[in-house]
Design an enzyme around this catalytic site. Sequence first.
Site, PDB file in Angstrom:
ATOM      1  N   HIS A 163       3.130   2.915  -8.857  1.00 49.59           N
ATOM      2  CA  HIS A 163       2.942   1.484  -9.123  1.00 49.59           C
ATOM      3  C   HIS A 163       4.173   0.905  -9.827  1.00 49.59           C
ATOM      4  O   HIS A 163       4.597  -0.209  -9.545  1.00 49.59           O
ATOM      5  CB  HIS A 163       1.695   1.256  -9.983  1.00 49.59           C
ATOM      6  CG  HIS A 163       0.409   1.686  -9.316  1.00 49.59           C
ATOM      7  ND1 HIS A 163       0.129   1.387  -8.006  1.00 49.59           N
ATOM      8  CD2 HIS A 163      -0.652   2.400  -9.779  1.00 49.59           C
ATOM      9  CE1 HIS A 163      -1.067   1.896  -7.689  1.00 49.59           C
ATOM     10  NE2 HIS A 163      -1.557   2.510  -8.736  1.00 49.59           N
ATOM     11  N   ASP A 209       0.838  -1.202   0.000  1.00 50.57           N
ATOM     12  CA  ASP A 209       0.000   0.000   0.000  1.00 50.57           C
ATOM     13  C   ASP A 209       0.874   1.254   0.000  1.00 50.57           C
ATOM     14  O   ASP A 209       2.003   1.235   0.488  1.00 50.57           O
ATOM     15  CB  ASP A 209      -0.916  -0.022   1.237  1.00 50.57           C
ATOM     16  CG  ASP A 209      -2.046   0.982   1.116  1.00 50.57           C
ATOM     17  OD1 ASP A 209      -2.298   1.486   0.000  1.00 50.57           O
ATOM     18  OD2 ASP A 209      -2.679   1.271   2.145  1.00 50.57           O
ATOM     19  N   LEU A 242      10.334 -21.186  -4.148  1.00 55.13           N
ATOM     20  CA  LEU A 242       9.385 -20.246  -3.524  1.00 55.13           C
ATOM     21  C   LEU A 242       8.141 -20.205  -4.385  1.00 55.13           C
ATOM     22  O   LEU A 242       8.232 -20.223  -5.614  1.00 55.13           O
ATOM     23  CB  LEU A 242      10.027 -18.844  -3.482  1.00 55.13           C
ATOM     24  CG  LEU A 242       9.100 -17.668  -3.148  1.00 55.13           C
ATOM     25  CD1 LEU A 242       8.749 -17.654  -1.669  1.00 55.13           C
ATOM     26  CD2 LEU A 242       9.766 -16.331  -3.516  1.00 55.13           C
TER      27      LEU A 242
HETATM   28  C1  FPP Z   1      -1.645   0.123  -3.392  1.00 57.49           C
HETATM   29  O1  FPP Z   1      -1.212   1.448  -3.455  1.00 57.49           O
HETATM   30  C2  FPP Z   1      -1.173  -0.667  -4.521  1.00 57.49           C
HETATM   31  C3  FPP Z   1      -1.971  -1.268  -5.454  1.00 57.49           C
HETATM   32  C4  FPP Z   1      -3.431  -1.193  -5.459  1.00 57.49           C
HETATM   33  C5  FPP Z   1      -1.416  -2.020  -6.588  1.00 57.49           C
HETATM   34  C6  FPP Z   1      -0.140  -2.759  -6.309  1.00 57.49           C
HETATM   35  C7  FPP Z   1       0.504  -3.012  -7.601  1.00 57.49           C
HETATM   36  C8  FPP Z   1       1.822  -3.014  -7.854  1.00 57.49           C
HETATM   37  C9  FPP Z   1       2.879  -2.884  -6.844  1.00 57.49           C
HETATM   38  C10 FPP Z   1       2.299  -3.118  -9.248  1.00 57.49           C
HETATM   39  C11 FPP Z   1       1.886  -4.346 -10.002  1.00 57.49           C
HETATM   40  C12 FPP Z   1       2.190  -5.602  -9.321  1.00 57.49           C
HETATM   41  C13 FPP Z   1       2.769  -6.683  -9.825  1.00 57.49           C
HETATM   42  C14 FPP Z   1       2.786  -7.908  -8.996  1.00 57.49           C
HETATM   43  C15 FPP Z   1       3.435  -6.726 -11.148  1.00 57.49           C
HETATM   44  P1  FPP Z   1      -2.329   2.560  -3.578  1.00 57.49           P
HETATM   45  O2  FPP Z   1      -2.519   2.848  -5.024  1.00 57.49           O
HETATM   46  O3  FPP Z   1      -3.555   2.132  -2.869  1.00 57.49           O
HETATM   47  O4  FPP Z   1      -1.656   3.779  -2.844  1.00 57.49           O
HETATM   48  P2  FPP Z   1      -2.393   4.900  -1.984  1.00 57.49           P
HETATM   49  O5  FPP Z   1      -3.080   4.207  -0.839  1.00 57.49           O
HETATM   50  O6  FPP Z   1      -1.273   5.773  -1.527  1.00 57.49           O
HETATM   51  O7  FPP Z   1      -3.350   5.589  -2.888  1.00 57.49           O
END
Ligand code: FPP
Length: 275
Positions: A54, A37, A148
């Site tokens: 991201h 997050d 893993l």
């Molecule tokens: C949360 O941050 C993150 C996500 C909803 C997406 C996670 C995705 C990735 C790390 C990239 C793709 C993953 C892979 C496995 C290739 P947020 O957007 O909720 O951040 P915020 O709470 O600050 O708005």
Amino acid sequence: MKELTITKQIQTEEDKQNQEILKNSGEIPLHIAIIMDGNGRWAKNKGSIRLHGHKVGVDSVRDITESCAQLGVKYLTLYAFSTENWGRPSTEVRGLMKLLVSSLRKEAENLNKNDIRLSTIGQLDRFPQSCQTELKEAIELTKDNNRLELCLALSYSGRWDITEAVKKIATHVKEGRLDPELINDQMIGDHLSTADVPDPDLIIRTSGEYRISNFLLWQLAYSELYITETYWPDFRRDELYEAIRSYQGRDRRFGKISISEDEKAGSSRLVNKKS
Ligand code: FPP
């Protein structure tokens, strides 16, 4: 054992030593689950667009996957896209899908070389065909690997998982193949999408939010929680080690009393105390 090179960086001597110290100082969790997050806030702080957060988050995924494999963690489950994330602006959703496809294209071969098995949980059929195809190919390529298991939770929610399990069990009852009296927690666990995977020992949440956000609701019953203020794009192996050190200091009682207390109390006394 062969060197892992997912990050395409040579592992430093200092990092090797840190890992050895960690392995010798206590138990390495068998299964780590992570709520990644803070990508959006990280990007905002840098004056950048959310998608940039991201993208850098993928570098964290790589570093954490590599270090988990090196440490001997056997299962790593990442909450990559929740059922609720479909409600984000379509540009962000499309950007995340593209990022998933490009990351899989880039990394599948590396995962395979490093003996890492890719799997997914969630409603994959809601994803665009390009994502589904890329995921299926990477899963097929890595299916025999054993070092893993990297499981991506995609269009996943804990309530969805439990609901699906209940539907399957109810069908057995309806068809007269199951006596409802025989339903127990083992059976429910066996009908979840994680049936073949042990429950997480450690759950990490980044970005300082104190909630589970509909992640592995059933499976987290006795997982140890580690919450850090760090945003996911900044969460790298040194902080993973910090989380594992914290885990190693926990007294996991699973609703009973600790072994040392048990010994003190004498083995004849029955254990009956809430954790
Ligand atoms: C949360 O941050 C993150 C996500 C909803 C997406 C996670 C995705 C990735 C790390 C990239 C793709 C993953 C892979 C496995 C290739 P947020 O957007 O909720 O951040 P915020 O709470 O600050 O708005």
